[in-house]
Write a protein that holds these residues in place. Structure first.
Motif, PDB file in Angstrom:
ATOM      1  N   ARG A 108      97.840  18.210  65.748  1.00 14.52           N
ATOM      2  CA  ARG A 108      98.528  18.445  67.016  1.00 14.52           C
ATOM      3  C   ARG A 108      99.993  18.028  66.920  1.00 14.52           C
ATOM      4  O   ARG A 108     100.868  18.710  67.467  1.00 14.52           O
ATOM      5  CB  ARG A 108      97.834  17.688  68.147  1.00 14.52           C
ATOM      6  CG  ARG A 108      98.459  17.953  69.530  1.00 14.52           C
ATOM      7  CD  ARG A 108      97.646  17.311  70.632  1.00 14.52           C
ATOM      8  NE  ARG A 108      97.664  15.866  70.558  1.00 14.52           N
ATOM      9  CZ  ARG A 108      98.612  15.094  71.099  1.00 14.52           C
ATOM     10  NH1 ARG A 108      99.638  15.645  71.732  1.00 14.52           N
ATOM     11  NH2 ARG A 108      98.542  13.784  71.004  1.00 14.52           N
ATOM     12  N   GLN A 109     100.275  16.937  66.230  1.00 17.25           N
ATOM     13  CA  GLN A 109     101.634  16.419  66.141  1.00 17.25           C
ATOM     14  C   GLN A 109     102.023  16.200  64.686  1.00 17.25           C
ATOM     15  O   GLN A 109     101.178  16.206  63.794  1.00 17.25           O
ATOM     16  CB  GLN A 109     101.765  15.114  66.919  1.00 17.25           C
ATOM     17  CG  GLN A 109     101.605  15.260  68.425  1.00 17.25           C
ATOM     18  CD  GLN A 109     101.746  13.922  69.140  1.00 17.25           C
ATOM     19  OE1 GLN A 109     101.009  12.983  68.877  1.00 17.25           O
ATOM     20  NE2 GLN A 109     102.714  13.854  70.047  1.00 17.25           N
ATOM     21  N   SER A 164     101.991  21.737  61.616  1.00 17.29           N
ATOM     22  CA  SER A 164     101.376  21.111  62.776  1.00 17.29           C
ATOM     23  C   SER A 164     101.615  22.020  63.971  1.00 17.29           C
ATOM     24  O   SER A 164     102.515  22.877  63.948  1.00 17.29           O
ATOM     25  CB  SER A 164     101.975  19.723  63.047  1.00 17.29           C
ATOM     26  OG  SER A 164     103.309  19.843  63.512  1.00 17.29           O
ATOM     27  N   GLU A 195     102.771  21.044  66.814  1.00 21.49           N
ATOM     28  CA  GLU A 195     104.060  20.655  67.380  1.00 21.49           C
ATOM     29  C   GLU A 195     105.210  21.378  66.672  1.00 21.49           C
ATOM     30  O   GLU A 195     106.110  21.927  67.316  1.00 21.49           O
ATOM     31  CB  GLU A 195     104.234  19.145  67.251  1.00 21.49           C
ATOM     32  CG  GLU A 195     105.539  18.620  67.817  1.00 21.49           C
ATOM     33  CD  GLU A 195     105.656  17.110  67.658  1.00 21.49           C
ATOM     34  OE1 GLU A 195     106.002  16.437  68.645  1.00 21.49           O
ATOM     35  OE2 GLU A 195     105.407  16.611  66.539  1.00 21.49           O
ATOM     36  N   GLN A 242     107.708  24.208  68.311  1.00 20.15           N
ATOM     37  CA  GLN A 242     109.152  24.006  68.339  1.00 20.15           C
ATOM     38  C   GLN A 242     109.899  25.072  67.553  1.00 20.15           C
ATOM     39  O   GLN A 242     111.084  25.300  67.794  1.00 20.15           O
ATOM     40  CB  GLN A 242     109.475  22.612  67.803  1.00 20.15           C
ATOM     41  CG  GLN A 242     109.043  21.498  68.752  1.00 20.15           C
ATOM     42  CD  GLN A 242     109.307  20.112  68.203  1.00 20.15           C
ATOM     43  OE1 GLN A 242     109.564  19.941  67.000  1.00 20.15           O
ATOM     44  NE2 GLN A 242     109.246  19.100  69.067  1.00 20.15           N
ATOM     45  N   HIS A 248     107.598  22.041  76.383  1.00 18.97           N
ATOM     46  CA  HIS A 248     106.979  20.988  75.590  1.00 18.97           C
ATOM     47  C   HIS A 248     105.769  21.551  74.836  1.00 18.97           C
ATOM     48  O   HIS A 248     104.988  22.333  75.390  1.00 18.97           O
ATOM     49  CB  HIS A 248     106.534  19.843  76.502  1.00 18.97           C
ATOM     50  CG  HIS A 248     106.215  18.578  75.750  1.00 18.97           C
ATOM     51  ND1 HIS A 248     104.988  18.370  75.150  1.00 18.97           N
ATOM     52  CD2 HIS A 248     106.961  17.470  75.497  1.00 18.97           C
ATOM     53  CE1 HIS A 248     104.989  17.183  74.568  1.00 18.97           C
ATOM     54  NE2 HIS A 248     106.180  16.619  74.760  1.00 18.97           N
ATOM     55  N   PRO A 249     105.582  21.146  73.576  1.00 21.81           N
ATOM     56  CA  PRO A 249     104.429  21.649  72.814  1.00 21.81           C
ATOM     57  C   PRO A 249     103.094  21.429  73.511  1.00 21.81           C
ATOM     58  O   PRO A 249     102.196  22.273  73.422  1.00 21.81           O
ATOM     59  CB  PRO A 249     104.516  20.857  71.504  1.00 21.81           C
ATOM     60  CG  PRO A 249     105.971  20.575  71.335  1.00 21.81           C
ATOM     61  CD  PRO A 249     106.481  20.342  72.734  1.00 21.81           C
ATOM     62  N   ARG A 250     102.953  20.302  74.226  1.00 19.36           N
ATOM     63  CA  ARG A 250     101.678  20.051  74.908  1.00 19.36           C
ATOM     64  C   ARG A 250     101.429  21.082  76.010  1.00 19.36           C
ATOM     65  O   ARG A 250     100.294  21.496  76.243  1.00 19.36           O
ATOM     66  CB  ARG A 250     101.654  18.634  75.495  1.00 19.36           C
ATOM     67  CG  ARG A 250     100.322  18.273  76.155  1.00 19.36           C
ATOM     68  CD  ARG A 250      99.199  18.306  75.120  1.00 19.36           C
ATOM     69  NE  ARG A 250      97.891  18.396  75.713  1.00 19.36           N
ATOM     70  CZ  ARG A 250      96.875  17.578  75.425  1.00 19.36           C
ATOM     71  NH1 ARG A 250      97.058  16.591  74.554  1.00 19.36           N
ATOM     72  NH2 ARG A 250      95.702  17.743  75.970  1.00 19.36           N
TER      73      ARG A 250
END
Length: 293
Positions: A124-125, A130, A132, A136, A143-145
């Motif tokens: 996830r990060q 990843s 994230e 990006q 925001h990636p979330r």
């Protein structure tokens, strides 16, 4: 002047146009009825489309006479043309959302696929690869979330809380739980396909690619195998084209070239029962090219 089938060419063309429109409108009517749209609402949309098309065909500098010209071309009275012309224009074509772009890049990137060609699960990060980093690479404005939550809401991805990894749940974006977005896709995809076909028929611009293959006399088992073949071909085409198209976009940006053009590339497959009147032997052929005798 007559044609081999008898009658005048103009009459045959009119009949063919009516048959084509009847088939197109039958599906539009089916969609409208399924969504509870009354005929009057659909009629209003058709009037707006007529007026818009007639205006687009006007010569430059028509000026004050454009209402009369549009009225003559469409058969609508001047009052209706004026009313429609004074209304706000049609909404612009929907733009791809950042979540859609993340999904497309994930599916299409060779760096994010395993040895079998399947999309990799992603941390996830953290640094690439990843989720994230992927998010990006598409946008830093969301925001990636938030992008992850949207993909999960659409049923396209899932987050494993235990391992903090994200995996794709499907390899094509058909969000069955988001009707508005599905309708946006219908308008965009079918609209561009129809624009290509109409442009080719009218012959006023350079021809664009619009081809199809048809096959008949298939069993249920063979049809299922054909569906699998089409799905495999789509994956191959997607994996090949997405990186190359992205490279073209990047090259344009680096070179500072004006970037005002767009392209949509699609593949569709339609299955249905054969027409009972069709008693020909099974065969495969292009659907819009003459067959050999």
């Amino acid at each position: 002047m007559s044609t081999p089938g008898g009658g005048h060419p103009e009459g045959n063309a009119d009949s063919a146009l009516h048959r084509a429109l009847e088939r197109l409108m039958a599906e539009i009517a089916r969609l409208c009825l399924a969504r509870g749209m009354a005929f009057a609402d659909a009629e209003e949309l058709l009037k707006r489309a007529y007026v818009g098309a007639a205006r687009a065909a006007l010569p430059p500098g028509a000026g004050a006479r454009d209402i009369s010209r549009v009225s003559t071309a469409t058969g609508l009275n001047r009052r209706e043309v004026t009313r429609i012309s004074n209304q706000a224009g049609a909404p612009p074509a929907p733009r791809r959302s950042p979540a859609t772009q993340v999904f497309t890049r994930w599916v299409g990137s060779p760096l994010l696929r395993d040895a079998r060609g399947e999309p990799l699960p992603l941390k996830r990060q953290g640094p690439a690869p990843s989720f994230e980093a992927l998010a990006q690479s598409v946008t830093r404005d969301v925001h990636p979330r938030s992008l992850l939550d949207e993909l999960c809401r659409l049923g396209l991805a899932a987050l494993d809380e235990g391992t903090d990894t994200v995996r794709l749940l499907r390899d094509s974006f058909v969000p069955s739980e988001d009707q508005a977005r599905m309708l946006d896709f219908l308008g965009s995809n079918v609209g561009d396909h129809l624009a290509t076909a109409v442009g080719n028929v009218l012959g006023r611009e350079a021809s664009q690619l619009e081809q199809a293959i048809f096959a008949d006399e298939l069993s249920d088992e063979s049809l299922e195998r054909a569906r699998q073949l089409v799905a495999t071909q789509w994956k191959t085409m997607l994996a090949a084209l997405v990186p190359q198209l992205q490279a073209l976009i990047d090259a344009d940006r680096d070179a500072g070239r004006p970037a005002r053009k767009r392209i949509r590339i699609g593949l569709y497959s339609h299955q249905a029962d054969m027409d009972e009147r069709n008693d020909s032997a099974g065969h495969v052929a292009p659907d819009n090219e003459p067959e050999d005798d």
